[in-house]
Design a protein around this motif. Sequence first.
Motif, short mmCIF file in Angstrom:
data_model
loop_
_atom_site.label_atom_id
_atom_site.label_comp_id
_atom_site.label_asym_id
_atom_site.label_seq_id
_atom_site.Cartn_x
_atom_site.Cartn_y
_atom_site.Cartn_z
N GLN A 40 -9.86 28.64 -18.53
CA GLN A 40 -10.35 28.60 -16.86
C GLN A 40 -10.66 30.03 -16.84
O GLN A 40 -11.35 30.85 -16.24
N ASN A 303 -16.34 24.09 -19.22
CA ASN A 303 -15.76 25.18 -18.10
C ASN A 303 -16.74 25.67 -17.51
O ASN A 303 -17.68 26.19 -17.88
N SER A 313 -12.74 23.07 -14.12
CA SER A 313 -13.45 22.13 -15.45
C SER A 313 -13.55 21.20 -15.08
O SER A 313 -12.37 20.54 -14.07
#
Length: 485
Positions: A40, A303, A313
């Motif tokens: 992420q 994401n 996400s």
Amino acid sequence: MYLKKSLVSALFMLSASSGFAQGIVVNNEDLRSDLNWLNQQGVIQISTSTWPMSGDEIQRALSQARVSQPAQQKVLDSVLASLKADNHMAKVSLYAATDAKQFPQAFAESNKAQYVGALELNAGGANWDAKLRINAEKDPLIDSGHDVNVEGSYLAGKLWNQWLIAGQMPTYWGPGHDGSLIRGDASRPVYGLTMQRADQSAFETKWLSWIGPWQYQAFAGQLDDYDAIPDAKLIGLRLTAQPLPYLELGASRMIQIGGEGQPDSLKAYWNAFIGKDNECNESGCIGEGNASNQLAGFDARLNLNQWLNTPLSLYGQYIGEDEAGGLPSKKMYLAGVDYSSNFKNMPFQLYTEWADTRTNGDVKGITYNHHQYTDGYYQHGFPLGHAMGGDGEMYSVGGNIRFDRMNRVSGRVLFAKVNQSNLDINQAFPEKDEVKALDLTWSHYIRPDIPLKFNGWVSDSDVHGDDAGLSVAVDLPLDPKAWGY
């Protein structure tokens, strides 16, 4: 640049100092959380939705890491420590709990008894990997009829970038934090054979390169203690692809087939494979045209950092019992959102998740049940899919924070309605119930690769009332090199 060079050096030293290359990485919540955090943050690109994972793929992803913050380096160091902990040539694992939890278990809760002592031996090379884990149990939470077992053991060989694994390892398919609708690890591992790619790089040809990094995992095994149809088989296939750096897509399928009294012909297996297994005639819904119980579906993770410049996400999964029009029907759903950032150089992750194992939102007694495989989609009475079993709903909020190199705290709050159809095939929750729980874990690292875990929980059940408990777990390396001798 200097961080990337130091990481590559650390990976080389990890592999060299352990004496063998780590091929297979089994379910590990801290490792999954750290890899998701790095995903992420845009530091690496790797799929974490299919377990066990390949060590080759983890090292490939780490070797391409793009580090720009001290917190990112801290999480990379944590990943390396987790890999090293799983790579000790010999270790003893100890676990003790005051009681059994009365709520759905979390990912990678591998201890299936109240007291467990285990001896683990690891060996391997560039193209093979082996783990022997001997577990001694007392007061089992899932009774397999044995006080000693080898769950978690395997032998794996690699050829042409394909791992072939024989053993009894936990499996997990999907993006969910707290559960998978089709293949979770709440039951004891199923004996069998697994095949998957080692390095998940994209195809080099321009005709297929658009698929991006991809993986498959194929499984074939036999259920243990399945009284309804002894020797019933479990077959599965999962495919994942990342056509865009910020998007992962997955498709999964599981089949219960064969066993005592069931069709065992090539035609029966072929009909199951092509989905022709809903045939009924004057004799009923039996025979080669209705030889299996099947679940299948899709999942995705997106994401949003690409557009929002925020490490956020979205993910979801839907799985169907049976088939209609070539697609899964009688559907169940899972959805969630997670966020990975840091506070004063302390990496943390937060998530919220919803799962519904009813049939299209209704309680019908269909999910994880079958008219021939009447013990359902369970082993030893515990679900092979989501930990709460069929006809349930669960809402959870959780996360973790790494305070420093030696301390991590994780936890979750959940509310679950379990077994609303009141089917006794679900031995995890044999009665209709509503459960609320708080589950907290403090990991204190004796050394970066030796976590001492303290877990505590409180819960409230409509059936069982209030409950609270504590557990402690530790892995201690036995090889002298691990302690610097």
